[in-house]
Design an enzyme around this catalytic site. Sequence first.
Site, short mmCIF file in Angstrom:
data_model
loop_
_atom_site.label_atom_id
_atom_site.label_comp_id
_atom_site.label_asym_id
_atom_site.label_seq_id
_atom_site.Cartn_x
_atom_site.Cartn_y
_atom_site.Cartn_z
N CYS A 1 0.71 -1.15 3.60
CA CYS A 1 0.93 -2.58 3.37
C CYS A 1 1.91 -3.24 4.33
O CYS A 1 1.63 -4.34 4.84
CB CYS A 1 1.31 -2.85 1.91
N ARG B 1 2.91 11.37 2.28
CA ARG B 1 3.76 11.32 1.10
C ARG B 1 4.25 12.72 0.76
O ARG B 1 3.48 13.69 0.82
CB ARG B 1 3.01 10.71 -0.09
N GLN C 1 -6.17 6.44 3.30
CA GLN C 1 -6.51 5.45 2.29
C GLN C 1 -7.50 4.45 2.85
O GLN C 1 -7.35 3.99 3.99
CB GLN C 1 -5.27 4.68 1.83
N ASP D 1 -7.68 1.31 2.67
CA ASP D 1 -6.73 0.31 2.19
C ASP D 1 -7.14 -1.08 2.64
O ASP D 1 -7.67 -1.26 3.74
CB ASP D 1 -5.35 0.64 2.76
N LYS E 1 -1.76 -3.93 -12.06
CA LYS E 1 -2.94 -3.49 -11.32
C LYS E 1 -4.11 -3.23 -12.26
O LYS E 1 -3.93 -3.00 -13.46
CB LYS E 1 -2.63 -2.22 -10.53
N HIS F 1 -3.28 -5.83 -3.13
CA HIS F 1 -3.51 -4.51 -2.54
C HIS F 1 -4.81 -3.98 -3.15
O HIS F 1 -4.99 -4.03 -4.36
CB HIS F 1 -2.39 -3.53 -2.90
#
Length: 651
Positions: free
Chosen positions: A343, A372, A390, A392, A478, A524
């Site tokens: 992001c 991560r 991802q 994304d 979300k 997102h």
Amino acid sequence: MDQIHVTLPDGSVKNVPKGTTPADIARGISPRLADAALVAKVSAPNNGDGELIDLRRPLEHDVKLQILTDRDPDSLFVFRHSAAHLLAAAVMELYPNVQLGIGPPVDNGFFYEFLREEPFTLEDLAKIEKKMHELAAQDIPNERKLIPKPEALELYKKTNQIFKCELVDEKATEPLVSFYTTGKFMDFCRGPHIPSTKRIQAFKLMSVAGAYWKGQEGNPQLQRIYAAAFFTQKELDEYLHRLEEAKRRDHRKVGAELDLFSIQEEAGPGLIFWHPKGGLVRNLIETWLRDELLKRGYDLVYTPHIMRLDLWKTSGHTGYYQDSMFGPIEVEKALYQLKPMNCPGHILIYKSKLRSYRDLPVRFGELGTVYRYERSGVLHGLLRVRGFTQDDAHIFCMPSQIESEVEACVDFAFAVMKNFGFDKFEIELSDWDPAHPGNYAGKPEDWHRATAALADTMKRMNTPFKKIAGEAAFYGPKIDVKLIDAIGRSWQLTTVQFDFNLPARFGLEYVGEDGARHQPLMVHRALLGSVERFFGMLVEHYAGAFPLWLAPVQAEICPVSEKVADYAKHLTETLKSHGLRVHLDDRNEKLPAKIRDAQLQKIPYMLVVGPKEAEAGSVSVRHRSKGDLGPKPLTEVIAALKQESDSRTVS
């Protein structure tokens, strides 16, 4: 004698003496209900929230009452809790010197923790399970007792139950402490429990695992016995069958058998190496997704894998997400960070020029690799890794556009599921936990407004959803779409996350129709979640037998002998020229061995060629699950394979 009013689910009211139990009322309704009853749910007459209580608990006030049987989901939780007590009772009879931990119900069963010098073996589990059945057959009542706290502590001290002493000391706030007895066994417990052990028949002790007391490293390590438990043997058998099926489908096992991917110890745990076949399937997935992104108005972007640490301070990740980030890297006396998310990179692209309201919504999509930190103990094949890609996207829009953008994201998620052969799903709306505001960014009014926008979108789409408190991202609520696979398991797939936090942190703006500068809203969105996890899930859903359009090898050419080698090569090149992925098995092996190996590799079609086929310009077609389909002209086979592949048929 004082009377109380008990309101039943059908609206009828019974006037009964104070102290009447739910079991008494069940008997008054019908002997059949009394026999089936497991637990009761009560609530105040003007309050919809219910509390589960024992059937033998006296009713002291006017209440609304439900008698729950095995048809009610809430009673399964209580049933499994009682089964955990039965396990502890059996262990204490067989091994009286063990120390007790906790024993809660969990999905599909329960566990109980014990401290014992010797490890529990498979033979021990069989012995414990047998003892549990013996105790269950004795129809032992589960009875609640209230004991003064000092007496409870003294009781546990005498029997050297140090963990139970700790729990009583920490959790017992009332002068009287709630205990439950199952025969000789007594446990500190709030309850409730089912009336007796006789209903606990369908269970199986599954495994033993180490567990730190209270889940904290440095505390004593206990042995946790896991068990499955259901109301009926049929349900237990079905569950055990699903477990066996899950083992057969395990993506780590299938991935090795089909040579799709590997994890190399020399490189480090949680890092995936894509082999040619797996890489081919991944490319097919990503190509479809990129094409679909462009069709739906997204712009494709790429961002660096490493960026200045200060960027992550601005975003708030170092404050809210640091435990999941790798340590910073020093470059020329400046600190850099491997990106855990995409992001901030997309935000910087948005900020690279001033946007007008006419530009919005801006939709950036990226198949971006992130890193991560996950503890080695939780890493699991493709499903839990340290480096992953991802799919994304981040959408920057005006407040008036937010609901339509969220709706488009959910619609996109449905398209993904349909394309990859899934037709069952669940949707959750995850909100913050107002009791712990320090875990989240933003003001309460922002959270209420954002959650309402997501809920309104779901309602407008006539899409059922379940609201989950405390599961939101730190920057906003979300929507999570969880698909159901071929054997009934739920997998986290799409997430659509509302963010009112990052636009403010980065000072994002657009020029509105009024000429003034305004702050955009941000969404997102990840559809597959991560490519690695989605691929692992696909492997398990199909047990490695991908549909034709995703299969790394769509057809195996199997010549019966070297006499037809030239025709087999011609056939291979012809199919390849039509865009089909084929492999020629020209080994000096007999035909049954070639067919067997192609079956083991889960190749959709085997095209057998011998002298007759070579002379006729045909092939004998065999399908991995349908068997022998007979000889067919080559042109017909090519057309059929192309049609099945292009239509993405699931077979």
